[in-house]
Design a protein around this motif. Structure first.
Motif, PDB file in Angstrom:
ATOM      1  N   HIS A  19       1.995 -13.707  10.970  1.00 61.27           N
ATOM      2  CA  HIS A  19       0.698 -13.047  10.913  1.00 61.27           C
ATOM      3  C   HIS A  19      -0.042 -13.358   9.614  1.00 61.27           C
ATOM      4  CE1 HIS A  19       1.127 -10.937  14.661  1.00 61.27           C
ATOM      5  NE2 HIS A  19       2.369 -10.635  14.322  1.00 61.27           N
ATOM      6  N   LYS A  20       0.647 -13.365   8.489  1.00 60.95           N
ATOM      7  CA  LYS A  20      -0.015 -13.649   7.213  1.00 60.95           C
ATOM      8  C   LYS A  20      -0.584 -15.065   7.163  1.00 60.95           C
ATOM      9  CE  LYS A  20       2.015 -10.672   3.713  1.00 60.95           C
ATOM     10  NZ  LYS A  20       2.853 -10.652   2.502  1.00 60.95           N
ATOM     11  N   ILE A  79      -4.299  -6.220   6.894  1.00 56.45           N
ATOM     12  CA  ILE A  79      -5.406  -5.785   6.052  1.00 56.45           C
ATOM     13  C   ILE A  79      -4.815  -4.868   4.999  1.00 56.45           C
ATOM     14  CG2 ILE A  79      -7.582  -4.515   5.975  1.00 56.45           C
ATOM     15  CD1 ILE A  79      -7.883  -5.233   8.975  1.00 56.45           C
ATOM     16  N   GLU A  80      -5.033  -5.196   3.729  1.00 53.44           N
ATOM     17  CA  GLU A  80      -4.488  -4.373   2.655  1.00 53.44           C
ATOM     18  C   GLU A  80      -5.364  -3.155   2.417  1.00 53.44           C
ATOM     19  OE1 GLU A  80      -3.108  -6.315  -0.847  1.00 53.44           O
ATOM     20  OE2 GLU A  80      -2.570  -8.114   0.277  1.00 53.44           O
ATOM     21  N   ALA A 140      -8.855   6.431   2.248  1.00 50.73           N
ATOM     22  CA  ALA A 140      -9.068   4.990   2.412  1.00 50.73           C
ATOM     23  C   ALA A 140      -8.495   4.496   3.733  1.00 50.73           C
ATOM     24  CB  ALA A 140      -8.453   4.233   1.237  1.00 50.73           C
ATOM     25  N   ILE A 141      -7.336   5.039   4.103  1.00 48.62           N
ATOM     26  CA  ILE A 141      -6.700   4.637   5.359  1.00 48.62           C
ATOM     27  C   ILE A 141      -7.566   5.063   6.554  1.00 48.62           C
ATOM     28  CG2 ILE A 141      -4.690   5.011   6.863  1.00 48.62           C
ATOM     29  CD1 ILE A 141      -3.059   5.324   4.205  1.00 48.62           C
TER      30      ILE A 141
END
Length: 74
Positions: A46-47, A58-59, A66-67
């Protein structure tokens, strides 16, 4: 007979969807080695955008607001 891994079953689903094999055909499913089951293989797929089904991560900061904001985006 040993049970097939989830990756093996997922591969079967793809082959059926692509009509590479037909639903009534007979065959055998086999999982090879621990490498195919390692979490790093999946993460790197995936990365590195390793295929048409890759879903790059997604970081996000470790903050509930924020989440939630990230989850609400289109």
């Amino acid at each position: 007979m040993k049970p097939a891994s989830a990756a093996t079953i997922a591969g079967l689903a793809v082959l059926l969807a692509e009509k590479t094999i037909k639903p009534k055909e007979e065959g055998r499913l086999r999982a090879y080695g621990a490498l195919s089951k390692g979490p790093n293989v999946t993460v790197n797929y995936h990365k590195e955008k390793g295929g048409k089904y890759s879903n790059p991560p997604i970081e996000c900061s470790n903050n509930l607001g924020a989440i939630i904001k990230l989850m609400d985006r289109d």
